[in-house]
Design an enzyme around this catalytic site. Structure first.
Site, PDB file in Angstrom:
ATOM      1  N   ARG A  68       0.813  -1.212   0.000  1.00  0.00           N
ATOM      2  CA  ARG A  68       0.000   0.000   0.000  1.00  0.00           C
ATOM      3  C   ARG A  68       0.856   1.276   0.000  1.00  0.00           C
ATOM      4  NH1 ARG A  68      -5.209  -1.848   1.229  1.00  0.00           N
ATOM      5  NH2 ARG A  68      -5.866   0.058   0.247  1.00  0.00           N
ATOM      6  N   ARG A 119      -2.006   7.072  -0.128  1.00  0.00           N
ATOM      7  CA  ARG A 119      -2.305   7.107   1.297  1.00  0.00           C
ATOM      8  C   ARG A 119      -1.439   8.047   2.115  1.00  0.00           C
ATOM      9  NH1 ARG A 119      -3.626   1.406   3.758  1.00  0.00           N
ATOM     10  NH2 ARG A 119      -5.789   1.983   3.622  1.00  0.00           N
ATOM     11  N   ARG A 139      -4.979  12.852  -6.078  1.00  0.00           N
ATOM     12  CA  ARG A 139      -6.305  12.264  -5.849  1.00  0.00           C
ATOM     13  C   ARG A 139      -7.381  13.357  -5.858  1.00  0.00           C
ATOM     14  NH1 ARG A 139     -10.224  11.056  -2.682  1.00  0.00           N
ATOM     15  NH2 ARG A 139     -10.981   8.945  -2.309  1.00  0.00           N
ATOM     16  N   ASP A 182      -6.631  -1.489  -7.593  1.00  0.00           N
ATOM     17  CA  ASP A 182      -7.229  -2.147  -6.436  1.00  0.00           C
ATOM     18  C   ASP A 182      -7.563  -3.585  -6.808  1.00  0.00           C
ATOM     19  OD1 ASP A 182      -8.322  -1.141  -3.626  1.00  0.00           O
ATOM     20  OD2 ASP A 182      -9.612  -2.751  -4.347  1.00  0.00           O
ATOM     21  N   TYR A 202     -15.746 -10.194  -1.033  1.00  0.00           N
ATOM     22  CA  TYR A 202     -16.357  -8.898  -1.384  1.00  0.00           C
ATOM     23  C   TYR A 202     -17.549  -9.063  -2.315  1.00  0.00           C
ATOM     24  CZ  TYR A 202     -12.589  -6.435   0.950  1.00  0.00           C
ATOM     25  OH  TYR A 202     -11.736  -5.952   1.904  1.00  0.00           O
TER      26      TYR A 202
HETATM   27  O1  CP3 Z   1      -0.047  -1.227  -2.692  1.00  0.00           O
HETATM   28  C1  CP3 Z   1      -0.382  -0.195  -3.280  1.00  0.00           C
HETATM   29  O2  CP3 Z   1      -0.112   0.909  -2.834  1.00  0.00           O
HETATM   30  C2  CP3 Z   1      -1.088  -0.305  -4.618  1.00  0.00           C
HETATM   31  C3  CP3 Z   1      -2.466   0.033  -4.577  1.00  0.00           C
HETATM   32  C4  CP3 Z   1      -3.460  -0.834  -3.817  1.00  0.00           C
HETATM   33  C5  CP3 Z   1      -4.693  -0.314  -3.373  1.00  0.00           C
HETATM   34  N1  CP3 Z   1      -5.430  -1.347  -2.885  1.00  0.00           N
HETATM   35  C6  CP3 Z   1      -5.121   1.110  -3.468  1.00  0.00           C
HETATM   36  C7  CP3 Z   1      -6.203   1.614  -2.595  1.00  0.00           C
HETATM   37  C8  CP3 Z   1      -3.440  -2.202  -3.505  1.00  0.00           C
HETATM   38  C9  CP3 Z   1      -2.336  -3.239  -3.698  1.00  0.00           C
HETATM   39  C10 CP3 Z   1      -4.705  -2.498  -2.930  1.00  0.00           C
HETATM   40  C11 CP3 Z   1      -5.081  -3.865  -2.524  1.00  0.00           C
HETATM   41  C12 CP3 Z   1      -6.328  -4.079  -1.779  1.00  0.00           C
HETATM   42  N2  CP3 Z   1      -7.526  -3.429  -1.888  1.00  0.00           N
HETATM   43  C13 CP3 Z   1      -6.500  -5.122  -0.844  1.00  0.00           C
HETATM   44  C14 CP3 Z   1      -5.438  -6.162  -0.513  1.00  0.00           C
HETATM   45  C15 CP3 Z   1      -4.364  -5.635   0.349  1.00  0.00           C
HETATM   46  C16 CP3 Z   1      -4.763  -5.442   1.773  1.00  0.00           C
HETATM   47  O3  CP3 Z   1      -4.661  -4.306   2.245  1.00  0.00           O
HETATM   48  O4  CP3 Z   1      -5.111  -6.447   2.421  1.00  0.00           O
HETATM   49  C17 CP3 Z   1      -7.807  -5.033  -0.332  1.00  0.00           C
HETATM   50  C18 CP3 Z   1      -8.421  -5.933   0.717  1.00  0.00           C
HETATM   51  C19 CP3 Z   1      -8.457  -3.965  -1.023  1.00  0.00           C
HETATM   52  C20 CP3 Z   1      -9.865  -3.522  -0.909  1.00  0.00           C
HETATM   53  C21 CP3 Z   1      -9.951  -2.121  -0.468  1.00  0.00           C
HETATM   54  N3  CP3 Z   1      -9.637  -1.014  -1.241  1.00  0.00           N
HETATM   55  C22 CP3 Z   1     -10.370  -1.618   0.805  1.00  0.00           C
HETATM   56  C23 CP3 Z   1     -10.794  -2.502   1.959  1.00  0.00           C
HETATM   57  C24 CP3 Z   1     -10.298  -0.227   0.763  1.00  0.00           C
HETATM   58  C25 CP3 Z   1     -10.733   0.777   1.805  1.00  0.00           C
HETATM   59  C26 CP3 Z   1      -9.875   0.838   2.981  1.00  0.00           C
HETATM   60  C27 CP3 Z   1      -8.415   1.124   2.653  1.00  0.00           C
HETATM   61  O5  CP3 Z   1      -7.640   0.190   2.812  1.00  0.00           O
HETATM   62  O6  CP3 Z   1      -8.100   2.236   2.229  1.00  0.00           O
HETATM   63  C28 CP3 Z   1      -9.785   0.146  -0.501  1.00  0.00           C
HETATM   64  C29 CP3 Z   1      -9.506   1.494  -0.972  1.00  0.00           C
HETATM   65  C30 CP3 Z   1      -8.150   1.812  -1.485  1.00  0.00           C
HETATM   66  N4  CP3 Z   1      -7.393   0.990  -2.275  1.00  0.00           N
HETATM   67  C31 CP3 Z   1      -7.462   3.037  -1.292  1.00  0.00           C
HETATM   68  C32 CP3 Z   1      -6.246   2.920  -1.989  1.00  0.00           C
HETATM   69  C33 CP3 Z   1      -5.173   3.958  -2.130  1.00  0.00           C
HETATM   70  C34 CP3 Z   1      -7.990   4.235  -0.521  1.00  0.00           C
HETATM   71  C35 CP3 Z   1      -9.083   4.885  -1.288  1.00  0.00           C
HETATM   72  C36 CP3 Z   1      -9.021   6.377  -1.293  1.00  0.00           C
HETATM   73  O7  CP3 Z   1      -7.984   6.966  -1.668  1.00  0.00           O
HETATM   74  O8  CP3 Z   1     -10.061   6.927  -0.967  1.00  0.00           O
END
Ligand code: CP3
Length: 341
Positions: free
Chosen positions: A26, A30, A39, A76, A153
């Site tokens: 991640r 963030r 963003r 994602d 999901y």
């Molecule tokens: O690693 C990286 O930085 C690459 C980008 C990436 C994102 N999501 C961007 C994202 C990756 C590899 C993911 C994977 C992901 N997404 C997983 C597996 C990894 C893990 O953390 O277990 C899962 C379960 C998700 C599903 C998901 N996406 C959730 C539960 C959420 C909301 C909560 C959170 O973690 O932020 C997201 C949103 C998300 N995915 C954001 C980002 C940058 C935040 C959204 C925003 O900017 O508003």
């Protein structure tokens, strides 16, 4: 294009490295103010993820600003269900929501096996643009969710502590469960292969909800599908990260993957014994980055000493949290570089 820094790939293949490579799950987004600015410009997470130029820009940021040894494509895991015909929304501060869910064989028959170029072309374009922007500085990591985590999901429709709706299906309707898991697997294999063609140098499978399954259910509903993916992706190294699946380390270690990711609940020495012939990745508790600079350095030193500098990719045990200070993150990265050289 020849890579100038191929530490990640050499470590993944089990070759000798001068120092341990380091990146963070991640890392794209963030924590960086520079990410938040892009963003804001995009308007929403989904807008950002579906605009290849912007997705490529935020993928490159941690390479420039944090000094990591790999980029991971900004996207994602939920783009796969979307590509299969099940759209998601990202609610501000709350996370993903699927307005429609999949709960019957009739529901899943309405879905397609995703066609990467047609359904997920924006990710592939972002990968191509990122590779140009990287100009060989570091490798690019592609990724997808493990079929079981995506199943969670798609059936539940949103995040959950227990995913009891998803688990209910495993017990009450195994036939439906296996059909849906197979459709997700077929989509994921095609998608990861397309990521490799577009330029991904290594791919990681995130089984973020592995830890909610019993060992027996894990063997039935998750491992066989991850195995299909590992067997199909022969072009680049594959990393399997199954969060919470401490009970399955030995079986995961026997998969056709190059790297096994560990979370911070998994003991390092015990994991080396259970997975003797693969590269390990991980596994600092992300919350260590809330402590002082000195404490971070001390914890990193302990971790590197336990893993050893070879057959090892340093990372956190899960993703970095949004409120972490970039300086503390840089301290983690610098400390790995210093203690593993
Ligand atoms: O690693 C990286 O930085 C690459 C980008 C990436 C994102 N999501 C961007 C994202 C990756 C590899 C993911 C994977 C992901 N997404 C997983 C597996 C990894 C893990 O953390 O277990 C899962 C379960 C998700 C599903 C998901 N996406 C959730 C539960 C959420 C909301 C909560 C959170 O973690 O932020 C997201 C949103 C998300 N995915 C954001 C980002 C940058 C935040 C959204 C925003 O900017 O508003």
């Amino acid at each position: 294009m020849e890579l100038k820094n191929d530490l990640l790939l050499r470590a993944a293949r089990g070759e000798k490295v001068e120092r341990t490579p380091v990146w963070m799950m991640r890392q794209a987004g963030r924590i960086l103010p520079e990410y938040r600015a892009v963003r804001e410009k995009a308007g929403s997470f989904i807008q950002l993820a579906t605009t290849p130029e912007l997705a490529a820009e935020v993928t490159l940021q941690p390479v420039d600003l944090l000094g990591v040894d790999a980029a991971i494509i900004f996207s994602d895991i939920l783009v796969v269900p979307e590509g299969m015909g099940l759209p998601y929304e990202m609610a501000e501060q709350k996370g993903p929501i699927f307005p429609a869910t999949v709960n019957t064989i009739a529901d899943l028959e309405k879905l397609r096996v995703a066609d990467p170029e047609n359904d997920l072309g924006y990710v592939l374009e972002a990968i191509r643009l990122t590779k140009t922007g990287l100009a060989g500085r570091v490798p690019l990591i592609g990724f997808a969710g493990a079929p079981f985590t995506i199943f969670c999901y798609m059936t539940e429709g949103k995040g959950s502590k227990t995913f009891s709706v998803a688990k209910k299906h495993l017990y009450a309707d195994p036939e439906f469960s296996h059909l849906l898991l197979q459709k997700i697997t077929d989509s994921t294999i095609a998608y990861l292969k397309a990521q490799v063609v577009a330029g991904a140098d290594l791919v990681q499978i995130f089984d973020s909800w592995a830890g909610i399954l019993s060992p027996e259910q894990y063997k039935t509903f998750s491992l066989p599908y991850i195995k299909q993916i590992c067997d199909a992706i022969t072009e680049v190294p594959v990393t399997v990260f199954a969060k919470g699946a401490f009970f399955a380390r030995e079986e995961i270690g026997k998969l056709n993957c190059a790297v096994v990711g560990l979370d911070w609940n998994m003991d390092i020495t015990e994991s080396r014994q259970l997975i003797p012939d693969k590269t390990l990745q991980g596994n600092l508790d992300p919350c260590v980055l809330y402590s002082s600079f000195d404490q971070i350095r001390a914890e990193v030193k302990k971790m590197v000493n336990q893993f050893g500098t070879q057959r090892y990719i340093a990372n956190l045990g899960h993703g970095v949290y949004p409120d972490m200070q970039p300086d503390k993150v840089r301290c983690f990265i610098e400390a790995v570089k210093e203690y593993s050289a």
